[in-house]
Design an enzyme around this catalytic site. Structure first.
Site, PDB file in Angstrom:
ATOM      1  N   HIS A  89       0.739  -1.260   0.032  1.00  0.00           N
ATOM      2  CA  HIS A  89      -0.045  -0.059   0.051  1.00  0.00           C
ATOM      3  C   HIS A  89       0.947   1.234  -0.282  1.00  0.00           C
ATOM      4  O   HIS A  89       1.550   1.359   0.693  1.00  0.00           O
ATOM      5  CB  HIS A  89      -0.948   0.063   1.148  1.00  0.00           C
ATOM      6  CG  HIS A  89      -1.814   1.359   1.397  1.00  0.00           C
ATOM      7  ND1 HIS A  89      -3.199   1.519   0.622  1.00  0.00           N
ATOM      8  CD2 HIS A  89      -1.564   2.348   1.996  1.00  0.00           C
ATOM      9  CE1 HIS A  89      -3.565   2.598   0.622  1.00  0.00           C
ATOM     10  NE2 HIS A  89      -2.688   3.320   1.533  1.00  0.00           N
ATOM     11  N   ARG A 175     -14.891  12.624   6.980  1.00  0.00           N
ATOM     12  CA  ARG A 175     -13.402  13.148   7.526  1.00  0.00           C
ATOM     13  C   ARG A 175     -13.194  14.337   6.374  1.00  0.00           C
ATOM     14  O   ARG A 175     -12.581  15.413   6.511  1.00  0.00           O
ATOM     15  CB  ARG A 175     -12.588  12.504   7.558  1.00  0.00           C
ATOM     16  CG  ARG A 175     -12.551  11.536   9.065  1.00  0.00           C
ATOM     17  CD  ARG A 175     -11.596  10.241   8.740  1.00  0.00           C
ATOM     18  NE  ARG A 175     -10.383  10.639   8.756  1.00  0.00           N
ATOM     19  CZ  ARG A 175      -9.369   9.849   8.134  1.00  0.00           C
ATOM     20  NH1 ARG A 175      -9.812   8.740   7.817  1.00  0.00           N
ATOM     21  NH2 ARG A 175      -8.120  10.183   8.000  1.00  0.00           N
ATOM     22  N   SER A 190      -7.703   3.658   9.022  1.00  0.00           N
ATOM     23  CA  SER A 190      -8.706   3.648   7.910  1.00  0.00           C
ATOM     24  C   SER A 190      -7.898   2.753   6.916  1.00  0.00           C
ATOM     25  O   SER A 190      -8.367   1.856   6.194  1.00  0.00           O
ATOM     26  CB  SER A 190      -8.689   5.031   7.386  1.00  0.00           C
ATOM     27  OG  SER A 190      -8.976   5.026   5.855  1.00  0.00           O
TER      28      SER A 190
END
Ligand code: URA
Length: 432
Positions: A89, A175, A190
């Site tokens: 990621h 958010r 998250s």
């Protein structure tokens, strides 16, 4: 359902964080569950997110929040695939196309790479938007099709299903509109809730700092990396992070089709040195976590093995790896005004220019132009001559060019010939 049956009161839970206190596991689990059920209202969740941004969360609270968000949806599993799984990621950057060459490269070594990816929002691009510039390529795979592709090809880059951590999806959208994206505990939970729910056994994180990163300060990026590595470890996912410099764009392209083109150059053993170096470094980390000893990822780029997997991976999702990529209808060059050495090339400015040219979107669901973007012709430290192109702006819509040029004002500077241009190392630290 009557509010009286709820075990806790949202205002009390918000007040604990507002006053700098610590929330127990039961309250965190309830908050996420009640938000998902619509019992905790958006404005209450936003107030709580702001309290977290201001007062933080400790390691146990962050873990509880992550697990609660995972439990709001499906948890995938790749057990029984017969291959180790590993995922990467990136926190996102300008010209960051690394997933494209990396997933097939790692799969060369018998490791399964389920790369569930997203679309771009704002000045950093989205992996799916880039791949969709390949004619016929489809981002959606059912869980069964994903599993079959991993068993057969070894790598898949596809859209994350709506069932993966749906509480995070709602909280992230909230958010985004309440100035609470930049809270490290919320970012970490998250990202990690989606990655853990995805069922990978190990994970390599590319956490970026510098102007093109969404947390530009190195200290903050480092704190995010540490928090995510701890979260992974606490959840039984072997996790390592590289902290990488995003003050300059990665490679020489920022856009969609032009980033695919550059990725294919890397898969053919060429491409810009920084893109190749980061691809090889991340592959080495992923292969080490997957338990593959003595792998030589650079050799697999040079001898065509990674390219073979890429072609099979693109075909498996309906794409034609040989089809010409879209070409922009309009282009404009930015020329060097003097002789010298390219001293600066600001990543954020290049990202904003590519976005304004149509490569990115301002709102979720907006279309993107596949051929739009910025092609760079020099890296900092390169000698340049007056009149030489420093960048080419590409778009299907000439009206977009003036605003893109505005974004690039002051973004590239030229120092006198012979000037030593200091550069941060691309990989600043490894956090494990
Ligand atoms: N990316 C995510 O998935 N979540 C965040 O909170 C920030 C970036």
């Amino acid at each position: 359902m009557s509010a009286a049956r709820e075990p806790f009161d949202a205002v009390d839970v918000i007040a604990v964080k507002r006053d700098g206190g610590t929330l127990d596991t039961a309250r965190i689990r309830w908050l996420v569950d009640a938000f998902t059920r619509g019992v905790v209202a958006d404005e209450q969740m936003a107030a709580w997110a702001m309290a977290v941004l201001l007062n933080g969360m400790d390691r146990r609270e962050i873990r509880d929040l992550t697990l609660a968000m995972i439990d709001s949806g499906e948890r995938m599993s790749f057990a029984g695939l017969g291959r180790p799984t590993v995922d990467k990621h990136s926190t996102g950057g300008v010209g960051d196309k690394i997933t494209l060459p990396l997933a097939p490269l790692v799969a060369v070594f018998g490791v399964a790479v389920p790369q569930l990816s997203g679309r771009g929002l704002g000045h950093t691009g989205g992996t799916l938007d880039k791949l969709e510039s390949i004619p016929g390529w489809r981002p959606d795979l059912s869980p069964e099709a994903l599993r079959a592709q991993l068993a057969d090809v070894g790598a898949a880059i596809c859209a994350a299903g709506a069932d993966l951590a749906p509480a995070d999806k709602r909280l992230y959208a909230l958010r985004d509109t309440t100035g609470t994206v930049e809270a490290i505990p919320l970012i970490a939970s998250s990202i990690m809730s989606k990655k853990i729910a995805e069922g990978t056994a190990s994970l390599v994180l590319d956490v970026k700092f510098g102007s093109g990163a969404f947390l530009p300060a190195r200290a903050q990026a480092e704190e995010l990396a540490r928090t995510m590595v701890e979260l992974g470890r606490d959840a039984g996912v072997a996790t390592v992070a590289l902290l990488t410099d995003m003050s300059v764009p990665l490679g020489l392209t920022a856009g969609n089709a032009i980033e695919v083109e550059e990725s294919v150059e890397v898969l053919a053993g060429g491409g810009p040195a920084d893109v190749r170096a980061l691809t090889v470094a991340l592959a080495a980390e992923m292969l080490a976590l997957a338990g593959v000893a003595d792998a030589d990822p650079a050799a697999a780029l040079d001898d065509g093995r990674a390219m073979d997997v890429w072609r099979r991976m693109i075909r498996a999702q309906g794409g034609d790896p040989d089809a010409p990529l879209p070409v922009a209808a309009e282009s404009q060059q930015v020329l060097a005004e003097t002789d010298g050495v390219l001293a600066t090339q600001d990543a954020k400015a290049v990202g904003v220019a590519a976005w304004r040219l149509g490569a990115g979107r301002a709102r979720q669901g907006d279309p993107v132009q596949h051929a739009a973007g910025v092609r760079l012709h020099a890296k900092p430290g390169d000698a340049v001559r007056a009149g030489q192109p420093l960048a080419t702006l590409l778009t299907d819509d000439a009206d977009r060019i003036p605003r893109a040029l505005e974004a690039l004002e002051g973004a590239m500077s030229i120092a006198p010939a012979g000037t030593e241009v200091p550069r941060e190392p691309l990989i600043a630290a490894r956090i494990a």
